[in-house]
Design a protein around this motif. Structure first.
Motif, PDB file in Angstrom:
ATOM      1  N   ALA A  94       9.280  -4.183  -1.266  1.00 42.90           N
ATOM      2  CA  ALA A  94       9.031  -3.104  -2.207  1.00 42.90           C
ATOM      3  C   ALA A  94       8.290  -1.987  -1.484  1.00 42.90           C
ATOM      4  O   ALA A  94       7.633  -2.223  -0.472  1.00 42.90           O
ATOM      5  N   SER A  95       8.419  -0.786  -2.002  1.00 40.02           N
ATOM      6  CA  SER A  95       7.774   0.365  -1.379  1.00 40.02           C
ATOM      7  C   SER A  95       7.283   1.324  -2.462  1.00 40.02           C
ATOM      8  O   SER A  95       7.997   1.589  -3.434  1.00 40.02           O
ATOM      9  N   LEU A  96       6.074   1.833  -2.269  1.00 38.94           N
ATOM     10  CA  LEU A  96       5.501   2.798  -3.199  1.00 38.94           C
ATOM     11  C   LEU A  96       5.607   4.226  -2.679  1.00 38.94           C
ATOM     12  O   LEU A  96       5.091   5.152  -3.302  1.00 38.94           O
TER      13      LEU A  96
ATOM     14  N   GLN B  29       0.824  -1.205   0.000  1.00 45.36           N
ATOM     15  CA  GLN B  29       0.000   0.000   0.000  1.00 45.36           C
ATOM     16  C   GLN B  29       0.864   1.263   0.000  1.00 45.36           C
ATOM     17  O   GLN B  29       1.949   1.275   0.568  1.00 45.36           O
ATOM     18  N   ASN B  30       0.338   2.293  -0.606  1.00 44.61           N
ATOM     19  CA  ASN B  30       0.915   3.630  -0.502  1.00 44.61           C
ATOM     20  C   ASN B  30      -0.044   4.421   0.384  1.00 44.61           C
ATOM     21  O   ASN B  30      -0.943   5.110  -0.099  1.00 44.61           O
ATOM     22  N   ARG B  31       0.120   4.293   1.698  1.00 45.46           N
ATOM     23  CA  ARG B  31      -0.823   4.870   2.648  1.00 45.46           C
ATOM     24  C   ARG B  31      -0.781   6.397   2.639  1.00 45.46           C
ATOM     25  O   ARG B  31      -1.780   7.053   2.927  1.00 45.46           O
TER      26      ARG B  31
ATOM     27  N   LYS C  82      -0.135  -6.526 -10.349  1.00 42.08           N
ATOM     28  CA  LYS C  82      -0.933  -5.409 -10.850  1.00 42.08           C
ATOM     29  C   LYS C  82      -0.677  -4.193  -9.975  1.00 42.08           C
ATOM     30  O   LYS C  82      -0.308  -4.315  -8.811  1.00 42.08           O
ATOM     31  N   LEU C  83      -0.879  -3.027 -10.553  1.00 42.97           N
ATOM     32  CA  LEU C  83      -0.665  -1.772  -9.845  1.00 42.97           C
ATOM     33  C   LEU C  83      -1.915  -0.926 -10.003  1.00 42.97           C
ATOM     34  O   LEU C  83      -2.413  -0.753 -11.114  1.00 42.97           O
ATOM     35  N   GLU C  84      -2.427  -0.426  -8.894  1.00 42.62           N
ATOM     36  CA  GLU C  84      -3.572   0.460  -8.936  1.00 42.62           C
ATOM     37  C   GLU C  84      -3.043   1.892  -8.897  1.00 42.62           C
ATOM     38  O   GLU C  84      -2.385   2.285  -7.939  1.00 42.62           O
ATOM     39  N   ILE C  85      -3.315   2.640  -9.968  1.00 44.01           N
ATOM     40  CA  ILE C  85      -2.887   4.038 -10.030  1.00 44.01           C
ATOM     41  C   ILE C  85      -4.121   4.924 -10.005  1.00 44.01           C
ATOM     42  O   ILE C  85      -5.214   4.492 -10.370  1.00 44.01           O
TER      43      ILE C  85
END
Length: 157
Positions: free
Chosen positions: A48-50, A15-17, A123-126
């Motif tokens: 990994a980190s977003l 997650q990218n909180r 998958k990546l949610e943008i």
């Protein structure tokens, strides 16, 4: 005697909180991401980190910048840069739709989460997002605190 084998614990999603706090989310898209095999293994292990990552559109292609993927420790063939640019896989019509929306002032592409689909693909949610002002962030904090207090009162009764 047999040796104890350690089991690998795979992560469900990254997650990218900070993104939901810093930005107002307007629209979301689910995309594929182009990675090497060792990078996929690192993401499965949760390395990994977003944080601080963003997406840009260059020459009708969407690129993810600043996504940190720690190199897989058992990979000795190729050494990949942890924060390299990675191509996002979208249809041309989707890219044009995103590009049309982003041309508005103050809008950007922000990754929200990375997850594995039912087929095992990353998958990546943008999201197309608009930056929040300081007073908007304060309202978000107040609403969150009020929600917590309501839940505590409900648990008491």
């Amino acid at each position: 005697m047999s040796k104890k084998q350690t089991t690998q614990h795979y992560v469900q999603a990254i997650q990218n909180r900070k993104a939901r706090y810093e930005f107002e989310i307007l629209d979301t898209f689910v995309t594929g991401i182009q990675l090497f095999g060792s990078e996929v293994k690192s993401v499965r292990l949760g390395k990994a980190s977003l944080n601080d990552s963003f997406a840009i559109i260059l020459r009708n292609e969407v690129w993810l910048e600043n996504m940190q993927i720690t190199p897989y420790e058992h990979n000795h063939l190729e050494m990949l840069e942890p924060k390299r640019s990675r191509k996002l896989l979208l249809h041309k019509a989707e890219i044009l739709k995103i590009q049309a929306k982003i041309t508005e002032k103050g809008l950007t592409l922000v990754p929200l989460k990375a997850f594995f689909s039912s087929k095992g693909l990353l998958k990546l949610e943008i999201a197309i997002a608009k930056g929040k002002k300081l007073y908007d962030k304060r309202e978000t904090i107040k609403a969150r605190e009020n929600q917590r207090q309501m839940e505590q009162v409900r648990k008491q009764y």
